[in-house]
Design a protein around this motif. Structure first.
Motif, short mmCIF file in Angstrom:
data_model
loop_
_atom_site.label_atom_id
_atom_site.label_comp_id
_atom_site.label_asym_id
_atom_site.label_seq_id
_atom_site.Cartn_x
_atom_site.Cartn_y
_atom_site.Cartn_z
N ALA A 217 0.83 -1.21 0.00
CA ALA A 217 0.00 0.00 0.00
C ALA A 217 0.86 1.26 0.00
O ALA A 217 0.60 2.20 -0.75
CB ALA A 217 -0.94 -0.01 1.20
N LEU B 169 -11.51 10.04 8.50
CA LEU B 169 -11.20 9.29 7.29
C LEU B 169 -12.46 8.68 6.71
O LEU B 169 -13.43 8.42 7.43
CB LEU B 169 -10.21 8.15 7.61
N LEU C 123 -13.91 2.30 5.93
CA LEU C 123 -13.13 1.25 5.28
C LEU C 123 -13.86 0.69 4.06
O LEU C 123 -13.22 0.32 3.07
CB LEU C 123 -12.83 0.12 6.27
N ASP D 35 -15.35 2.18 1.86
CA ASP D 35 -15.13 3.03 0.69
C ASP D 35 -13.72 2.85 0.11
O ASP D 35 -13.39 3.44 -0.91
CB ASP D 35 -15.31 4.51 1.05
N GLY D 36 -12.90 2.06 0.78
CA GLY D 36 -11.53 1.85 0.33
C GLY D 36 -11.32 0.42 -0.14
O GLY D 36 -12.23 -0.40 -0.14
N ASP D 37 -10.12 0.15 -0.54
CA ASP D 37 -9.70 -1.19 -0.93
C ASP D 37 -8.96 -1.77 0.27
O ASP D 37 -7.80 -1.45 0.51
CB ASP D 37 -8.78 -1.09 -2.16
N VAL D 38 -9.66 -2.60 1.05
CA VAL D 38 -9.07 -3.17 2.27
C VAL D 38 -8.15 -4.32 1.88
O VAL D 38 -8.58 -5.30 1.29
CB VAL D 38 -10.16 -3.63 3.26
N ARG D 39 -6.88 -4.16 2.23
CA ARG D 39 -5.86 -5.15 1.87
C ARG D 39 -5.54 -6.10 3.02
O ARG D 39 -4.96 -7.15 2.82
CB ARG D 39 -4.57 -4.45 1.46
N ALA E 70 -5.69 -0.24 4.24
CA ALA E 70 -6.64 0.14 3.19
C ALA E 70 -6.05 1.26 2.33
O ALA E 70 -5.24 2.05 2.81
CB ALA E 70 -7.96 0.59 3.80
N VAL E 71 -6.48 1.28 1.10
CA VAL E 71 -6.09 2.33 0.16
C VAL E 71 -7.35 2.96 -0.37
O VAL E 71 -8.26 2.26 -0.81
CB VAL E 71 -5.25 1.74 -1.00
N TRP E 72 -7.41 4.28 -0.29
CA TRP E 72 -8.55 5.02 -0.87
C TRP E 72 -8.06 5.70 -2.13
O TRP E 72 -7.01 6.32 -2.12
CB TRP E 72 -9.07 6.06 0.11
N GLY E 73 -8.85 5.61 -3.18
CA GLY E 73 -8.43 6.18 -4.48
C GLY E 73 -8.91 7.51 -4.72
O GLY E 73 -9.03 8.53 -4.44
#
Length: 144
Positions: A25, A119, A122, A124-128, A141-144
């Motif tokens: 990430a 923030l 979660l 709404d993000g890509d939880v890794r 997590a990564v949010w775009g």
């Protein structure tokens, strides 16, 4: 969070999947990373993760932002804060929203969350990563 510092990555890395998710990430944030954390330990971990992927830590807003915090540290008997039955519910509420965090309860559950307030959820993000190694809840997590 100190388990993510390089000195803990031995031949038998105690948090290898968490570390791998973090490095992946952070690597997506770009060459300049701003670290947001609630305390010095989180800032050290953030800086170490950025350095590990070749990024430079800066204070500018126009960079990728790495937020370092954790959910409860009381999920099991062997957790740093020992077992607290409220931990699972607290972490479930965090998973749903970072908007209305009970900071007093967070303190009791050894959760490092003040940096998470505001923030996006979660969902709404890509939880890794979503697990509680050694009784401490972590998300990557990564949010775009």
């Amino acid at each position: 969070m100190p388990a993510l510092l390089p000195s803990y990555a031995s031949l038998d890395d105690p948090v290898a999947p968490l570390r791998a998710a973090c490095l992946s990430a952070v690597g997506e944030l770009g060459p300049r990373v701003r670290v947001v954390a609630s305390g010095p330990s989180g800032r050290r971990v953030g800086a170490a993760l950025a350095e590990a992927v070749g990024a430079v830590v800066v204070d500018a807003d126009e960079t990728g932002t790495l937020v370092v915090g954790n959910g409860s540290a009381t999920r099991t008997e062997k957790a740093p804060g020992h077992l607290d039955e409220r931990a699972a519910g607290f972490d479930a509420a965090l998973r749903a929203s970072f908007d209305h965090i009970d900071l007093a309860l967070a303190d009791e559950l050894w959760a490092d969350v003040t940096c998470l307030v505001g923030l996006p959820p979660l969902a709404d993000g890509d939880v890794r990563y979503d697990d509680a190694p050694y009784g401490v809840q972590y998300w990557v997590a990564v949010w775009g």
